[in-house]
Design an enzyme around this catalytic site. Sequence first.
Site, PDB file in Angstrom:
ATOM      1  N   PHE A 113     -30.976   0.708 -76.712  1.00 25.39           N
ATOM      2  CA  PHE A 113     -31.870   1.413 -76.381  1.00 25.39           C
ATOM      3  C   PHE A 113     -31.612   2.932 -76.575  1.00 25.39           C
ATOM      4  CE2 PHE A 113     -35.497   2.897 -73.612  1.00 25.39           C
ATOM      5  CZ  PHE A 113     -36.706   2.380 -74.255  1.00 25.39           C
ATOM      6  N   ASP A 184     -25.465  -2.883 -70.648  1.00 23.17           N
ATOM      7  CA  ASP A 184     -26.909  -2.553 -70.273  1.00 23.17           C
ATOM      8  C   ASP A 184     -27.712  -3.813 -70.450  1.00 23.17           C
ATOM      9  OD1 ASP A 184     -29.887  -2.017 -70.022  1.00 23.17           O
ATOM     10  OD2 ASP A 184     -29.559  -0.370 -71.074  1.00 23.17           O
ATOM     11  N   TYR A 209     -38.023  -3.819 -63.694  1.00 20.02           N
ATOM     12  CA  TYR A 209     -39.236  -3.909 -63.888  1.00 20.02           C
ATOM     13  C   TYR A 209     -39.811  -4.872 -64.906  1.00 20.02           C
ATOM     14  CZ  TYR A 209     -38.225  -0.034 -67.123  1.00 20.02           C
ATOM     15  OH  TYR A 209     -37.530   0.807 -68.103  1.00 20.02           O
ATOM     16  N   LYS A 210     -38.653  -5.638 -65.551  1.00 18.55           N
ATOM     17  CA  LYS A 210     -39.153  -6.455 -66.732  1.00 18.55           C
ATOM     18  C   LYS A 210     -39.001  -7.841 -66.295  1.00 18.55           C
ATOM     19  CE  LYS A 210     -36.823  -3.166 -70.172  1.00 18.55           C
ATOM     20  NZ  LYS A 210     -38.127  -2.786 -70.712  1.00 18.55           N
ATOM     21  N   ARG A 356     -43.832  -7.402 -80.630  1.00 14.05           N
ATOM     22  CA  ARG A 356     -42.746  -8.113 -79.735  1.00 14.05           C
ATOM     23  C   ARG A 356     -43.425  -8.871 -78.834  1.00 14.05           C
ATOM     24  NH1 ARG A 356     -38.712  -4.354 -75.959  1.00 14.05           N
ATOM     25  NH2 ARG A 356     -40.854  -3.993 -75.059  1.00 14.05           N
TER      26      ARG A 356
END
Length: 397
Positions: A113, A184, A209-210, A356
């Site tokens: 990322f 990560d 938060y995912k 996605r």
Amino acid sequence: MTDFSATRAMFHIPEGVIYLDGNSLGPLPIAAKARAAKVIEEEWGGELIKGWNTAGWMVQPRKVGNRIARLIGAHEGSVVMGDTLSIKVYQALASALEMRPDRRVIVSDSGNFPTDLYMAQGLIASLGRGHELKVVEPEAVEAAIDESVAALMITEVDYRTGRKHDMAKLIAKAHAVGALVIWDLAHSAGAIPVDVKGAGADFAVGCTYKYLNGGPGAPAFIYVAAEHADAARPALSGWMGHEAPFAFDQDYRPGSGIERMRVGTPPIIALAVLDAALDAWEGVDMADVRRKSVALSELFIREVEARCPDLVLASPRDSASRGSQVSFRHPQGYAIMQALIARGVIGDFRAPDALRFGFTPLYIGEEEVLGAVSIMEDVLSKRSWDKPEYHRRGLVT
């Protein structure tokens, strides 16, 4: 076996929505509203500043960290909450580089990322010691690990394609040449089984938060292996990581273990929401989550390829090499995704051309997958995505 009908009832999904974007922002856990209200009204409202003691606010970063530790294969007392993922990446990388003072290379990959790479670039510039960020293709990571490497910094699951690295294999290679490894877990925690302790990870970081459904801007976490916990010097020496924060000493002395990785005042309301969200994981077996997410992903791939021939699979076909998301490519991916969202199928777009979709068994089942593909087929076959409003880019894609 995990009862996914029970977990499904713990989330609020708006009527008429098929939510396939939990890999970007998890939906609202129903219990979170009441928990936030309790903290605001009873604790903050009723206790005021006393809440730091009476409501246990001060220990929340470690208490919630212990709940996440179970989901990533970490031991109790090795995970702490606070700040953002970018900050946690900086902390872990800075500590790792200091622990390998005679080495100058950081290895990462082009599937990482971007914020991780940005933080590494900024740290290198601040240090001014000649460090090099070596970014290679995902398939070339293992070959890039040699005796010059101080740290390997890798996102386990690629945010665009869902490609999954072999954590244990890369750690073994890195440790064999004396390098440290930072993982990560932004697209791993709550999505796939993770065993940071068993695999020998030195550091791990992640957002909540995912797949963990902690809400927008939910606090991040950092894991430090036991053998490094009292040796890793925190580059961000905030008062909450001090050995005795309320002694108000003029000089910094790092706290013991994972506590030294705390920085600033913890976000109590956000931690309360996350704590409520983690209730959904009680009694959930990550092996069951993985089996179900693979089944849903495989169903989705089969149906899309049969009914939407204009889309090209961008994710690994082998489920063992894939996280819990599936991406398809199309030159007009952004417009197509906006058309799908307008029809109630919510995924997201990642430049330059990836649509996605995330598969989260806690609240998604076969009915949603089949319903989503039917709408996708209709949108593509009728080219209903080719309207001006669907081509207009928003601030967030």
